[in-house]
Design a protein around this motif. Sequence first.
Motif: not given
Length: 450
Positions: A59-74
């Motif tokens: 988001d505009r403040n750098g809050v993670v809305l979606a990311e990939s970890k260990n081959g999964k999208r969270i």
Amino acid sequence: MNTVTKRAYVLLGLIIAFMAGLVLLGVSFFMNGGTWATDSHNGHLYSNGQITNAGKILDRNGVVLAESKNGKRIYNSNKTVRISTLHAVGDTYGYIAHGAHTLCRDKLTGYSFVNGIYDLINTGEGSDVKLTIDADVCAAAYSALNGRKGTVGVYNYKTGEIICMVSSGSYDPQNKPKDIETNPKYEAVYMNRLLTGLYTPGSTFKTVTAVCAIENIPDIFNRTFECKGSLKTAQGGEVICNSTHGKLDFNTALTKSCNCVFAELGIELGTKKIEQTAKDLGFGKRFDVSGVKTQASRIDLSEAVEIDLGWASIGQYTTLANPLHMMMLAGSIANGGATAAPYFVQEALSGVASSIKTNTFVQQATADTLKNMMRSNVANSYGDNKFPGMDFGGKTGTAEVADGDPHAWFIGFSTKSSFPYAIVVVVENGGSGSGVAIPVASKVMKAIQN
Ligand SMILES: [Zn+2]
């Protein structure tokens, strides 16, 4: 012609055909390269048709809305943030056509025309994509809608940044509901109602009729009108008002949202002028929002008789408005008649030039006049306590629809140059604009202020 010359021509023909084929392949690869490399059969990026390894969406403040970890999208750990930002972020399957997962797929997966998916294969991830939305404000807006369908949009009318883009119904992408295809709660759930919704605008359309009256009736502010609770038209039919307002001037007619006065004005102005003003103010246009073409607001008075024009002038009849467009209209009124084009992806999309575009809707003098009238609506009717310290202006709408309770609307803006935000709220079948849409707008604007 001798044999050698003939052979030379055949050879030349073959060379030309070969070169043409190469060019065609090159063009086709250039046009479709991104699609081929990120096609869901490519196991590096996708698992079971889902996008898995990709850059972060922030988001505009750098809050993670979606990311990939260990081959999964969270997604974000907060459920309300996940649900409220779903339509901006998108889903990993691509059901949501206008979210960042789909719009920014090439960038997220590290695709480049020269290197293919080079970045992702070498580093295991693509590039991050930063959005202009504020996760906390989106969560506040979704909570304020309280399970009702509709939309809330807020943008900075000077820069175009969309701070809030919430579409409801929505769902939690981390735990997608099993009954999403059958439960009416999830009707049109993949659609972004802010960008592609169309609703009867109700009294928010009185801003359009007001612009037409200000520009075409020189003595409009010196006139006195009388509301008897309904307006009977010469050719038959009547427009019903929300009250019996008695004698009132143009300013008060907008504050009280008097149907009789605005229907009377619309009939006096005529179909051509009302339709032309609506078109000048963006009806019939599709706007580009980070590569998404919005649904165009619709007005067609070609077959309207007098009573139809009366209803059209107060936002009924067959007129339909797109919420993002109405938000831009509010922003342009606040901003001297022109507004920066809204967008929600902060970085430029690969291959798409990014430039701040300006849309001019209305002449500055008209915009400033209407801005003061709408400011007066909040100060004298809706209440400054709903938008404390924001010098807010706006217009409500209670749009009658064939199926169920009216749609509750509010369009508004802060007139403070240090707080240049405009808002649109639509609550489907929510009831009255002042009773239902304003409390939602109030909560969202306070969340931005904090
Ligand atoms: Zn009235």
